[in-house]
Design an enzyme around this catalytic site. Structure first.
Site, PDB file in Angstrom:
ATOM      1  N   SER B 163       2.030   0.253   8.330  1.00 17.02           N
ATOM      2  CA  SER B 163       1.396   1.563   8.230  1.00 17.02           C
ATOM      3  C   SER B 163       2.365   2.644   8.706  1.00 17.02           C
ATOM      4  CB  SER B 163       0.093   1.541   9.037  1.00 17.02           C
ATOM      5  OG  SER B 163      -0.783   2.559   8.649  1.00 17.02           O
ATOM      6  N   ASP B 325      -5.257  -3.348  -0.002  1.00 16.80           N
ATOM      7  CA  ASP B 325      -5.023  -2.142   0.803  1.00 16.80           C
ATOM      8  C   ASP B 325      -5.239  -0.925  -0.089  1.00 16.80           C
ATOM      9  OD1 ASP B 325      -4.093  -0.061   2.382  1.00 16.80           O
ATOM     10  OD2 ASP B 325      -2.132  -0.955   2.773  1.00 16.80           O
ATOM     11  N   HIS B 359      -6.067  -2.758   4.360  1.00 19.27           N
ATOM     12  CA  HIS B 359      -4.893  -2.238   5.054  1.00 19.27           C
ATOM     13  C   HIS B 359      -4.580  -3.032   6.323  1.00 19.27           C
ATOM     14  CE1 HIS B 359      -1.966   0.714   6.270  1.00 19.27           C
ATOM     15  NE2 HIS B 359      -2.598   0.945   7.397  1.00 19.27           N
TER      16      HIS B 359
END
Lengths: 378, 378
Positions: B163, B325, B359
């Site tokens: 991320s 994701d 995610h």
């Protein structure tokens, strides 16, 4: 947005023109599905076109979460915005007012004229606030049926609506099979999925966490604006597809830098902030709580196989999904039609519209959508 | 969650055991990319394993938005939770501490020990609050490089992170090509997409709309809890795939009905509410504003073709995406690797892990992910 999407279907038509909302007061107790009763209630509605002699041409349009009875036309000459489904409603349009008598009605529990948590509780003289009974889709639909009856209608030619309005269409088909000939649910599912519940819960927490909410007992001129604006901003993101957000805003920066620290830096931020702040001028925070909860509770089959609840259905049902809707994705729309077919309802159709517009595509009069609706109610 | 996802890769390994965070104080001004300077700063970090004689075995692990320096091990005997990437870090694990010297560091601008808006401003003796300079990924990475240098490292064996941590990996590759041998960005993109900006903006509005925010000058014991909790709840939804929300919660109702009006009715609601309320105990609201803004500003190529900024890259880059994701979808992950290849960086690989976890999949030690990381840094 493709050209196809922005072109109105019949630009040459002038629409329904000036319209006036009406109120119908029901002076009889209304019992809610989950308990609780109110001694009387009002529904605000509008109609377009003329009810025919045998009262067989009425179409009920059910609105989504933040919509209302104002489906088409304008309330005043020169008004900038017409009703929310104006492009679909009028002479020669999908809901052709030269053939059909179209009814828009603000849902029970709403805040746009129909009785809801902000309405006066006759027992106290003050607003109901949280004494308003908990609400379901079935309650809203039963109230709609009262309106239809009061207008002298015993069978609707069609019930049509998107999102929450589509859920109501499904309730109509199941609960009142003899009352509706055609049902057209757009961009909806037979149950609220848990991700949609989660988004609504964030919105509710934003409202209820706003100190101005005051456990629901806020004065009309000092509502929990911040919380409601946050809820609306979040809602808006879920109504747009990521592709649409990319096309519409990308990473474009605001023309004028905000003087506030952490003010809007990107167009998408100022767009959402604007959407949030205008929403609070026209919507009641408690109504937002009640209506989102009603949507979250919606689960037509309650965990049973969906086809099992469709046995009573007599209406022709045309389910319309939109390829880029991620709030009620096509697979969920499609599942409704599949279950109807499994229940032996051969007069069922599923149409998926290819679009980048996301959930809000049901508001955009693409030729394909307009034609699909025409066929669905023909 | 599949069995593959919940099994830790090497359950027989005991991990890094007890660890102690350390603080490094840099007594020199730090100039921020967008302007502003602080006279000194502290970075809190942890290390696992041993730096080898030629200082060539260091791996920097960059954390995501709400993460910190505590990558692995426990701070106290019997502590329930280990560091956030413990399953990946330790003897025999993906980041094998018998071979590598692993560094976790809280980002500049953070609130877990490194200098951020809640730290004391030496000029006033009070917290910086909003006088803390505006922040970018490049600032965070430059501070990380200061730490590496202070530890006597002139070249990192690898920079890895998911991320926002992956974004930092990309900055490392571009800004300090001679300083890093391998870069492994997971679940990230080369630019923050506008939908992700939109979600962050809703979270920021929730914080800044909370009257307890007080334009950022809140006392440490009375922060804008409601607003930060709402922001966190929303973040959480974006970290889970809709399929995962469906599997994990479905429409299961809470066992005990909430006595509060509009209290949690579904498990997914009480889960999110819990996540929100625990987050505010460990995270600072102003830091949330600064760090989300830094992520939103992240746009490696600033609108230019991505390959054009990759010219200086010398590192081998392995981009890892996760099929479900939707915050940084696989197409965005893949685009990073494609642009590196177009820039002539043949030592680039893209691996997409098939998973329902969304995610947050970068936190789950599936065998495939562990093996991919091993290969990426071998």
């Amino acid at each position: 947005m493709t050209d196809n999407e922005i072109s109105t279907a019949e630009p040459e038509c002038s629409g329904v023109g000036l319209v006036q909302p009406k109120d119908l007061v029901f002076r009889a107790p209304f019992e809610f599905e989950l308990g609780g009763v109110i001694p009387s209630f009002t529904l605000r509605y509008e109609t377009y076109g003329t009810l025919n002699a045998d009262r067989s041409n009425a179409i009920l349009v059910c609105h989504a979460l933040s919509g209302d009875h104002h489906v088409a036309g304008r309330h005043e000459q020169g008004e900038r915005k017409a009703g929310w489904w104006d492009a679909f409603t009028g002479p020669g349009r999908a809901l052709d007012t030269e053939r059909y008598f179209v009814i828009g009605v603000n849902c029970l529990g709403g805040c746009r004229g129909s009785t809801g948590p902000g309405s006066e509780n006759p027992a106290t003289g003050a607003p109901y606030y949280l004494d308003f009974p908990q609400l379901t889709m079935r309650d809203m639909v039963r109230a709609q049926r009262e309106l239809a009856r009061a207008l002298g209608i015993t069978r609707l030619h069609a019930v049509i609506g998107g999102s929450m309005g589509g859920m109501q269409g499904l309730v109509w088909a199941v609960d009142y099979p003899d009352f509706v000939r055609n049902v057209v649910p757009l961009a909806c599912a037979a149950r609220q999925n848990p991700q949609a519940i989660a988004f609504n819960e964030v919105g509710r927490r934003a409202i209820m966490g706003d100190p101005r909410w005051r456990n629901g007992r806020y004065p009309a001129d000092d509502p929990p604006r911040n919380g409601l604006a946050v809820a609306r901003m979040l809602g808006h993101i879920t109504y747009l597809s990521p592709q649409r957000v990319e096309e519409k805003f990308g990473r474009t920066r605001t023309q004028v830098a905000s003087p506030e620290p952490f003010g809007a830096e990107f167009e998408v931020e100022s767009y959402l902030t604007h959407k949030g702040s205008t929403f609070v001028e026209r919507f009641d925070a408690n109504a937002y709580l009640y209506i989102t909860k009603a949507a979250d509770r919606f689960d037509l089959a309650g965990g049973a196989p969906l086809e099992s609840v469709f046995a009573p259905v007599k209406a022709r049902v045309t389910v319309i999904g939109f390829s880029s809707d991620w709030l009620y994705p096509p697979a969920e729309n499609h599942a409704v039609a599949d279950a109807l077919l499994r229940a032996g309802k051969q007069d069922t159709r599923y149409v998926e519209i290819e679009t980048n517009a996301g959930h809000d595509a049901f508001l955009l009069p693409s030729k394909e959508l307009v034609n699909t609706i025409r066929t669905a109610i023909a």
